[in-house]
Design an enzyme around this catalytic site. Structure first.
Site, PDB file in Angstrom:
ATOM      1  N   GLY A 170       0.814  -1.202   0.000  1.00 41.71           N
ATOM      2  CA  GLY A 170       0.000   0.000   0.000  1.00 41.71           C
ATOM      3  C   GLY A 170       0.850   1.254   0.000  1.00 41.71           C
ATOM      4  N   GLN A 171       0.182   2.392   0.046  1.00 38.78           N
ATOM      5  CA  GLN A 171       0.905   3.662  -0.035  1.00 38.78           C
ATOM      6  C   GLN A 171       1.888   3.842   1.118  1.00 38.78           C
ATOM      7  OE1 GLN A 171      -1.276   7.301  -1.527  1.00 38.78           O
ATOM      8  NE2 GLN A 171      -3.024   6.052  -0.944  1.00 38.78           N
TER       9      GLN A 171
ATOM     10  N   ALA B  20      -5.675  -1.225   5.410  1.00 42.47           N
ATOM     11  CA  ALA B  20      -7.013  -0.762   5.783  1.00 42.47           C
ATOM     12  C   ALA B  20      -7.948  -0.913   4.598  1.00 42.47           C
ATOM     13  CB  ALA B  20      -6.981   0.706   6.231  1.00 42.47           C
ATOM     14  N   TYR B  21      -9.219  -0.929   4.905  1.00 43.63           N
ATOM     15  CA  TYR B  21     -10.259  -0.802   3.876  1.00 43.63           C
ATOM     16  C   TYR B  21     -10.485   0.693   3.715  1.00 43.63           C
ATOM     17  CZ  TYR B  21     -14.741  -1.344   1.463  1.00 43.63           C
ATOM     18  OH  TYR B  21     -15.762  -1.289   0.547  1.00 43.63           O
TER      19      TYR B  21
ATOM     20  N   TYR C  21      -2.701   3.020  12.064  1.00 40.11           N
ATOM     21  CA  TYR C  21      -3.095   4.307  11.484  1.00 40.11           C
ATOM     22  C   TYR C  21      -4.612   4.444  11.461  1.00 40.11           C
ATOM     23  CZ  TYR C  21       1.717   4.121   9.835  1.00 40.11           C
ATOM     24  OH  TYR C  21       3.088   4.005   9.771  1.00 40.11           O
TER      25      TYR C  21
ATOM     26  N   THR D  45      -7.805   7.873  11.060  1.00 39.04           N
ATOM     27  CA  THR D  45      -8.187   8.876  10.078  1.00 39.04           C
ATOM     28  C   THR D  45      -8.923  10.060  10.699  1.00 39.04           C
ATOM     29  OG1 THR D  45      -9.603   9.228   8.120  1.00 39.04           O
ATOM     30  CG2 THR D  45     -10.291   7.538   9.656  1.00 39.04           C
TER      31      THR D  45
ATOM     32  N   TYR E 208     -17.005   4.145   6.616  1.00 37.52           N
ATOM     33  CA  TYR E 208     -15.542   4.079   6.715  1.00 37.52           C
ATOM     34  C   TYR E 208     -15.068   4.694   8.030  1.00 37.52           C
ATOM     35  CZ  TYR E 208     -10.715   5.555   6.064  1.00 37.52           C
ATOM     36  OH  TYR E 208      -9.377   5.799   6.245  1.00 37.52           O
TER      37      TYR E 208
ATOM     38  N   LYS F 113     -13.248   2.793  11.267  1.00 44.10           N
ATOM     39  CA  LYS F 113     -11.929   3.168  11.787  1.00 44.10           C
ATOM     40  C   LYS F 113     -12.018   3.549  13.263  1.00 44.10           C
ATOM     41  CE  LYS F 113      -8.546   3.502   9.763  1.00 44.10           C
ATOM     42  NZ  LYS F 113      -7.448   2.503   9.573  1.00 44.10           N
TER      43      LYS F 113
END
Length: 292
Positions: free
Chosen positions: A16-17, A65-66, A104, A106, A130, A134
């Site tokens: 992922g990023q 993560a989704y 992580y 958000t 979302y 989280k």
């Protein structure tokens, strides 16, 4: 908490990023085992337990993560499995192995009604599935008793993966005009800067992380809108024109908070970690693309 001179670090979401940046950066600090979606399905609770026990890490960094914000509205169960249940299991396994968990979260845990940066203690109120998933992940980690560092961040972008920067650059090559939402305010964050800050945390040593476990905001300084971010990406070129529009004129399945700027004083005061301004970070990101 054992003090590992060269910790064994398990990174989820390794392609992922943020995860990809972590896997590239962290070998300077420890022995890294990166697992991607193919190697570890975070919707599979038993697979998570097997993987953590097989790796026996000193540090677990959950960079998976989704993140499909709109699709989560119709895939609630999957979003909660990956964003809430999986972190809960990772936290349980970290506690079982006396390991540190870094996770992580958000800005979407907030309702966006604020007008000044959100502190870690500000009331939450997610507007979409979302954000709710989280927030549930945060709560599960807090309830686990694990030594965990939860890092809320926002508007993550990079030169790989699916993100706003790459979308704007792609569209800018195709269109004379881009219409971009100008009434949502937040802070863009380069995935590499987030990974570097995470590396600084790991470098503090595991006992220090255990003693200072908790919730922190990790973000560049400053704020902009999606329109302002898009203009900064396009730069001084005459084309495409970047035209501001309202959220109401660009309806999406999931509601977004109108304001999501994060206050970062707690991270600075506790660990001495600060990120540069979002403008400077974006410039560094774009320059890195052409660096030797």
């Amino acid at each position: 908490m054992r003090a590992a001179t060269r910790p064994r670090i398990l990174v989820t979401g390794a392609q992922g990023q943020v995860g990809g940046e972590l896997v590239a950066l962290l070998p300077a600090l420890g022995d890294v085992v990166g697992v991607d979606r193919a190697a570890l399905d975070l919707a599979d609770a038993d697979a998570i337990r097997r993987t953590v026990r097989a790796v026996a890490p000193d540090v677990v960094i959950n960079a998976a993560a989704y993140t499909a914000v709109d699709r989560a509205e119709t895939e609630r169960d999957l979003a909660f499995a990956i964003n809430a249940r999986a972190p809960a299991i990772l936290a349980e396994e970290a506690r079982r192995q006396d390991a540190i968990l870094i996770h992580y979260s958000t800005d979407y845990v907030f309702d966006g009604r604020a007008t000044t940066p959100y502190t870690e203690d500000a009331a939450t109120g997610p507007l979409n599935v979302y954000g709710a998933s989280k927030l549930a992940g945060e709560a599960a980690i807090a309830a686990s008793g694990a030594h965990a560092i939860v890092l809320r961040t926002s508007w993550v972008y990079g030169l790989t993966g699916q993100n706003f920067l790459r979308t704007i650059r792609r569209l800018a090559a195709l269109r004379d005009e881009l219409t971009i939402v100008a009434d949502q305010t937040g802070t863009p964050n380069w995935s590499r800067a987030l990974a570097q800050a995470t590396g600084e945390l790991v470098g503090c040593g595991l006992p220090a992380l255990a003693e200072r476990a908790g919730l922190y905001h990790l973000s560049a300084t400053g704020a902009t809108t999606w329109h302002g971010f898009a203009k900064a990406i396009v730069g001084a070129r005459e084309r495409p024109r970047v035209v501001p529009i309202t959220t109401a004129s660009y309806p999406t399945p999931a509601r977004r908070p109108a304001y999501g700027v994060l206050a970062t004083e707690r991270l600075r005061a506790t660990f001495g970690i600060t990120l540069a301004s979002w403008e400077a970070t974006l410039a560094t990101c774009l320059a890195s693309e052409h660096a030797a």
